[in-house]
Design a protein around this motif. Structure first.
Motif, PDB file in Angstrom:
ATOM      1  N   LEU A  94       5.240  73.494  22.972  1.00 57.40           N
ATOM      2  CA  LEU A  94       5.431  74.931  22.859  1.00 57.40           C
ATOM      3  C   LEU A  94       6.740  75.247  22.151  1.00 57.40           C
ATOM      4  CD1 LEU A  94       4.645  75.660  26.604  1.00 57.40           C
ATOM      5  CD2 LEU A  94       3.017  75.829  24.721  1.00 57.40           C
ATOM      6  N   ASP A  95       6.757  76.343  21.396  1.00 62.05           N
ATOM      7  CA  ASP A  95       8.039  76.787  20.857  1.00 62.05           C
ATOM      8  C   ASP A  95       8.819  77.479  21.978  1.00 62.05           C
ATOM      9  OD1 ASP A  95       7.035  79.410  21.102  1.00 62.05           O
ATOM     10  OD2 ASP A  95       6.513  79.542  18.983  1.00 62.05           O
ATOM     11  N   ALA A  96      10.046  77.893  21.662  1.00 64.96           N
ATOM     12  CA  ALA A  96      10.929  78.432  22.695  1.00 64.96           C
ATOM     13  C   ALA A  96      10.344  79.677  23.354  1.00 64.96           C
ATOM     14  CB  ALA A  96      12.300  78.738  22.101  1.00 64.96           C
ATOM     15  N   GLU A  97       9.776  80.573  22.567  1.00 62.06           N
ATOM     16  CA  GLU A  97       9.245  81.820  23.116  1.00 62.06           C
ATOM     17  C   GLU A  97       8.063  81.557  24.038  1.00 62.06           C
ATOM     18  OE1 GLU A  97       8.339  85.480  24.345  1.00 62.06           O
ATOM     19  OE2 GLU A  97      10.208  84.803  23.402  1.00 62.06           O
ATOM     20  N   ASN A  98       7.175  80.655  23.659  1.00 60.76           N
ATOM     21  CA  ASN A  98       6.015  80.367  24.505  1.00 60.76           C
ATOM     22  C   ASN A  98       6.399  79.594  25.759  1.00 60.76           C
ATOM     23  OD1 ASN A  98       3.185  81.143  23.264  1.00 60.76           O
ATOM     24  ND2 ASN A  98       4.540  80.650  21.551  1.00 60.76           N
ATOM     25  N   THR A  99       7.416  78.748  25.658  1.00 59.14           N
ATOM     26  CA  THR A  99       7.921  78.061  26.847  1.00 59.14           C
ATOM     27  C   THR A  99       8.482  79.077  27.833  1.00 59.14           C
ATOM     28  OG1 THR A  99       8.453  76.069  25.591  1.00 59.14           O
ATOM     29  CG2 THR A  99       9.578  76.358  27.678  1.00 59.14           C
ATOM     30  N   ALA A 100       9.309  79.994  27.332  1.00 57.72           N
ATOM     31  CA  ALA A 100       9.890  81.025  28.191  1.00 57.72           C
ATOM     32  C   ALA A 100       8.815  81.926  28.787  1.00 57.72           C
ATOM     33  CB  ALA A 100      10.892  81.853  27.395  1.00 57.72           C
ATOM     34  N   ALA A 101       7.740  82.154  28.040  1.00 58.58           N
ATOM     35  CA  ALA A 101       6.671  83.031  28.516  1.00 58.58           C
ATOM     36  C   ALA A 101       6.031  82.503  29.795  1.00 58.58           C
ATOM     37  CB  ALA A 101       5.617  83.211  27.424  1.00 58.58           C
ATOM     38  N   ILE A 102       5.963  81.188  29.942  1.00 54.50           N
ATOM     39  CA  ILE A 102       5.399  80.625  31.175  1.00 54.50           C
ATOM     40  C   ILE A 102       6.266  80.994  32.364  1.00 54.50           C
ATOM     41  CG2 ILE A 102       4.860  78.478  32.393  1.00 54.50           C
ATOM     42  CD1 ILE A 102       4.020  77.273  29.734  1.00 54.50           C
ATOM     43  N   GLY A 103       7.587  80.895  32.206  1.00 57.66           N
ATOM     44  CA  GLY A 103       8.486  81.275  33.297  1.00 57.66           C
ATOM     45  C   GLY A 103       8.338  82.729  33.687  1.00 57.66           C
ATOM     46  N   ARG A 104       8.227  83.594  32.685  1.00 59.46           N
ATOM     47  CA  ARG A 104       8.042  85.022  32.976  1.00 59.46           C
ATOM     48  C   ARG A 104       6.699  85.280  33.643  1.00 59.46           C
ATOM     49  NH1 ARG A 104      10.382  85.399  27.709  1.00 59.46           N
ATOM     50  NH2 ARG A 104       8.317  85.730  26.781  1.00 59.46           N
ATOM     51  N   GLY A 105       5.665  84.583  33.170  1.00 58.30           N
ATOM     52  CA  GLY A 105       4.340  84.773  33.748  1.00 58.30           C
ATOM     53  C   GLY A 105       4.236  84.284  35.180  1.00 58.30           C
ATOM     54  N   LEU A 106       5.004  83.260  35.514  1.00 56.41           N
ATOM     55  CA  LEU A 106       4.948  82.688  36.859  1.00 56.41           C
ATOM     56  C   LEU A 106       5.712  83.508  37.891  1.00 56.41           C
ATOM     57  CD1 LEU A 106       5.361  78.873  36.114  1.00 56.41           C
ATOM     58  CD2 LEU A 106       3.422  79.935  37.279  1.00 56.41           C
ATOM     59  N   GLU A 107       6.643  84.318  37.435  1.00 56.13           N
ATOM     60  CA  GLU A 107       7.514  85.017  38.395  1.00 56.13           C
ATOM     61  C   GLU A 107       6.746  85.847  39.428  1.00 56.13           C
ATOM     62  OE1 GLU A 107      10.880  88.510  38.698  1.00 56.13           O
ATOM     63  OE2 GLU A 107      10.448  87.650  36.721  1.00 56.13           O
ATOM     64  N   PRO A 108       5.787  86.690  39.048  1.00 60.45           N
ATOM     65  CA  PRO A 108       5.115  87.510  40.068  1.00 60.45           C
ATOM     66  C   PRO A 108       4.377  86.694  41.120  1.00 60.45           C
ATOM     67  CG  PRO A 108       4.726  88.394  37.873  1.00 60.45           C
ATOM     68  CD  PRO A 108       5.351  87.046  37.687  1.00 60.45           C
ATOM     69  N   ILE A 109       3.651  85.658  40.695  1.00 60.44           N
ATOM     70  CA  ILE A 109       2.899  84.873  41.678  1.00 60.44           C
ATOM     71  C   ILE A 109       3.840  84.036  42.528  1.00 60.44           C
ATOM     72  CG2 ILE A 109       2.403  82.941  40.084  1.00 60.44           C
ATOM     73  CD1 ILE A 109      -0.319  82.706  41.510  1.00 60.44           C
TER      74      ILE A 109
END
Length: 213
Positions: A191-206
């Motif tokens: 993953l590039d940097a933005e897509n890697t970071a997107a996983i962290g953001r997506g995981l936060e609510p759950i």
């Protein structure tokens, strides 16, 4: 203080395909998750390039068998409130002759190890477990990873449904990383940097929900 363990492979380690190095600390998904959850939670990144769920890789310079390493890691970081597992990519290497369903068997074994671990201290309850399916592979001209994962794009696209069913069966949380992140065609896997970071953001609510925050 809540403690979260992120158990994964190079997607958790933060492999940067473009520069053949590691993403900056602040862009790795465990770091992004840590920032989102705040100071009341400690997020432990436990990523290793090439890690599998249950398989030996005798070409590697270190032990990549997740099932063999997991008990030691659990013991090291206990007590734990949440364990996030993002593995399965390396299980699809043709050398292991797996399909998505068999990869799920490896994930199930990791859940069993966690559930039956003799914790070193009197924990009030077992940690919650969150299964994360990796983003599907994409076409690439990369001379190393292209042949290494040849013909496996289709199976990688089935991992999310397998993990979702496993989560229902085992009473775990589930998150499809492919819903927020796409692999880069530079090598078809990472993953590039933005897509890697997107996983962290997506995981936060759950993660918040599973931690009772």
């Amino acid at each position: 203080m809540k403690t979260v363990l992120c158990f994964g492979d190079s997607l958790t380690w933060g492999m940067d395909a473009e520069n053949d190095t590691r993403h900056a600390y602040e862009n790795r998904w465990p770091s992004v998750l840590q920032k989102g959850l705040g100071h009341g939670v400690r997020v432990i990144p436990e990523g290793l390039n090439g890690r599998t769920t249950v398989y030996d890789d005798h070409t590697a310079e270190c032990d990549r068998n997740g099932a063999r390493l997991l008990p030691t890691i659990l013991e090291t970081h206990a007590p734990l409130d949440l364990i996030i597992i993002l593995l399965g990519t390396n299980d699809l290497k043709p050398v292991f002759a797996n399909n998505a369903v068999i990869v799920g068997h490896g994930i199930k074994r990791l859940v069993q190890i966690i559930r039956h671990h003799p914790w070193p201290m009197d924990m009030e309850s077992e940690p919650e477990i969150l299964l994360v399916s990796p983003p599907p592979f994409c076409e690439t001209d990369d001379p190393l990873l292209g042949p290494m994962f040849a013909g496996r794009i289709g199976e990688s696209q089935h991992l999310a449904s397998v993990y979702r069913d496993l989560a229902d069966e085992l009473g775990c949380g589930f998150f499809d990383a492919g819903a927020v992140a796409k692999t880069t065609p530079i090598d078809g896997i990472h993953l590039d940097a933005e897509n890697t970071a997107a996983i962290g953001r997506g995981l936060e609510p759950i993660a918040r929900m599973m931690l009772g925050m």
